[in-house]
Design a protein around this motif. Structure first.
Motif, mmCIF file in Angstrom:
data_model
loop_
_atom_site.group_PDB
_atom_site.id
_atom_site.type_symbol
_atom_site.label_atom_id
_atom_site.label_comp_id
_atom_site.label_asym_id
_atom_site.label_seq_id
_atom_site.Cartn_x
_atom_site.Cartn_y
_atom_site.Cartn_z
ATOM 1 N N ASP A 50 0.572 -0.900 0.004
ATOM 2 C CA ASP A 50 -0.234 0.136 -0.166
ATOM 3 C C ASP A 50 0.607 0.693 0.015
ATOM 4 N N ASN A 51 0.868 2.101 -0.461
ATOM 5 C CA ASN A 51 1.379 3.618 -0.944
ATOM 6 C C ASN A 51 0.233 4.258 -1.159
ATOM 7 N N PRO A 52 -0.119 4.805 0.721
ATOM 8 C CA PRO A 52 -1.117 5.981 1.013
ATOM 9 C C PRO A 52 -0.669 7.199 0.793
ATOM 10 N N MET A 53 -0.009 7.199 0.282
ATOM 11 C CA MET A 53 0.444 8.867 -0.435
ATOM 12 C C MET A 53 0.049 9.547 -1.475
ATOM 13 N N CYS A 54 -0.143 8.476 -1.869
ATOM 14 C CA CYS A 54 -1.374 8.309 -2.839
ATOM 15 C C CYS A 54 -2.596 7.835 -3.064
ATOM 16 N N GLY A 55 -2.409 6.699 -2.529
ATOM 17 C CA GLY A 55 -4.055 6.226 -2.384
ATOM 18 C C GLY A 55 -3.731 4.903 -3.201
ATOM 19 N N ASP A 56 -2.846 4.535 -3.756
ATOM 20 C CA ASP A 56 -2.310 2.922 -4.481
ATOM 21 C C ASP A 56 -1.973 1.888 -3.438
ATOM 22 N N ASN A 57 -2.902 0.880 -4.529
ATOM 23 C CA ASN A 57 -2.379 -0.607 -3.763
ATOM 24 C C ASN A 57 -2.370 -1.399 -4.457
ATOM 25 N N GLY B 217 -4.528 2.306 -8.598
ATOM 26 C CA GLY B 217 -3.574 3.265 -8.179
ATOM 27 C C GLY B 217 -3.229 3.985 -9.600
ATOM 28 N N CYS B 218 -2.372 4.683 -9.196
ATOM 29 C CA CYS B 218 -2.198 5.879 -9.873
ATOM 30 C C CYS B 218 -1.645 5.084 -11.659
ATOM 31 N N ALA B 219 -0.889 6.086 -12.718
ATOM 32 C CA ALA B 219 -0.937 5.235 -13.555
ATOM 33 C C ALA B 219 0.295 4.740 -13.152
ATOM 34 N N ILE B 220 1.439 5.446 -13.144
ATOM 35 C CA ILE B 220 2.580 4.630 -12.750
ATOM 36 C C ILE B 220 2.550 3.687 -11.639
ATOM 37 N N ALA B 221 2.165 3.427 -10.898
ATOM 38 C CA ALA B 221 2.265 2.896 -9.600
ATOM 39 C C ALA B 221 1.002 1.157 -10.959
ATOM 40 N N ARG B 222 0.586 1.073 -12.484
ATOM 41 C CA ARG B 222 -0.028 0.380 -12.287
ATOM 42 C C ARG B 222 0.650 -0.097 -13.464
ATOM 43 N N THR C 231 8.926 12.181 -5.573
ATOM 44 C CA THR C 231 7.230 12.661 -4.852
ATOM 45 C C THR C 231 5.919 11.043 -5.851
ATOM 46 N N ARG C 232 7.064 10.711 -6.491
ATOM 47 C CA ARG C 232 6.285 9.124 -7.536
ATOM 48 C C ARG C 232 7.326 8.878 -7.253
ATOM 49 N N HIS C 233 8.887 8.296 -6.739
ATOM 50 C CA HIS C 233 9.153 6.665 -6.576
ATOM 51 C C HIS C 233 8.530 5.854 -5.860
ATOM 52 N N LYS C 234 7.783 6.083 -4.716
ATOM 53 C CA LYS C 234 7.227 4.811 -3.755
ATOM 54 C C LYS C 234 6.043 4.518 -5.026
ATOM 55 N N CYS C 235 4.998 4.879 -5.821
ATOM 56 C CA CYS C 235 4.612 4.464 -6.667
ATOM 57 C C CYS C 235 5.069 3.709 -7.596
ATOM 58 N N ALA C 236 6.364 3.946 -8.199
ATOM 59 C CA ALA C 236 6.932 3.176 -8.979
ATOM 60 C C ALA C 236 7.459 1.467 -8.505
HETATM 61 ZN ZN ZN Z 1 0.660 6.599 -7.199
#
Ligand code: ZN
Length: 151
Positions: free
Chosen positions: A35-42, A63-68, A123-128
């Motif tokens: 889970d990445n609460p910063m962005c809301g990705d899981n 998740g966002c485009a990056i996470a997915r 700020t998007r590193h966690k998403c990736a």
């Molecule tokens: Zn994200």
């Protein structure tokens, strides 16, 4: 908003719109959720391991485009890798994301180079990295059905 143009590269957008290996597979031997609460990705990563080789890799989650896109590209690249190689791949990816934006992407990361563009956006590193953390947990929990919660 011009920066977003570079970030959401064509490959990332394409994998976001049509993710590969998306959905809970019928057969898997280990899995882990991140889970990445910063962005809301899981994301939950599922691996089918046989004799130390990844026979199948899939994911689900929101998740966002990056996470997915990261999960889509990662699961695609993992298939056929040994567990050992997958661990090395995961570590290399983590190092690459932290490396200087614009520096060459290591050749060993073939298949996931599109994500190198994320380096310019701390700020998007966690998403990736989210799905890669889940991958690590899944590899650690091989043949253990317990889901690992990551923060
Ligand atoms: Zn994200």
């Amino acid at each position: 908003m011009a920066d977003l143009k570079a970030l959401y590269q064509q490959v990332i957008l394409e994998h976001y719109r049509a993710p590969r290996n998306f959905g809970r597979p019928l057969v898997f031997t280990t899995h882990a959720r991140g889970d990445n609460p910063m962005c809301g990705d899981n994301v939950e990563v599922f691996l089918h391991l046989e004799h130390g080789v990844i026979q199948g890799a899939a994911f689900e989650g929101e998740g966002c485009a990056i996470a997915r896109a990261s999960a889509s590209l990662m699961t695609q690249a993992l298939r056929g890798m040994t567990v050992e190689k997958a661990r090395e791949f995961q570590k290399r990816f983590g190092k690459m994301i932290q490396s200087e934006p614009g520096s060459p992407c290591p050749q060993e990361l073939q298949g996931v180079e599109a994500l190198a563009g994320v380096r310019a956006y701390p700020t998007r590193h966690k998403c990736a990295l989210l799905c890669w953390r889940a991958l690590e947990a899944a590899l650690d929990g091989d043949s253990d059905p317990v889901t690992t919660e990551l923060s």
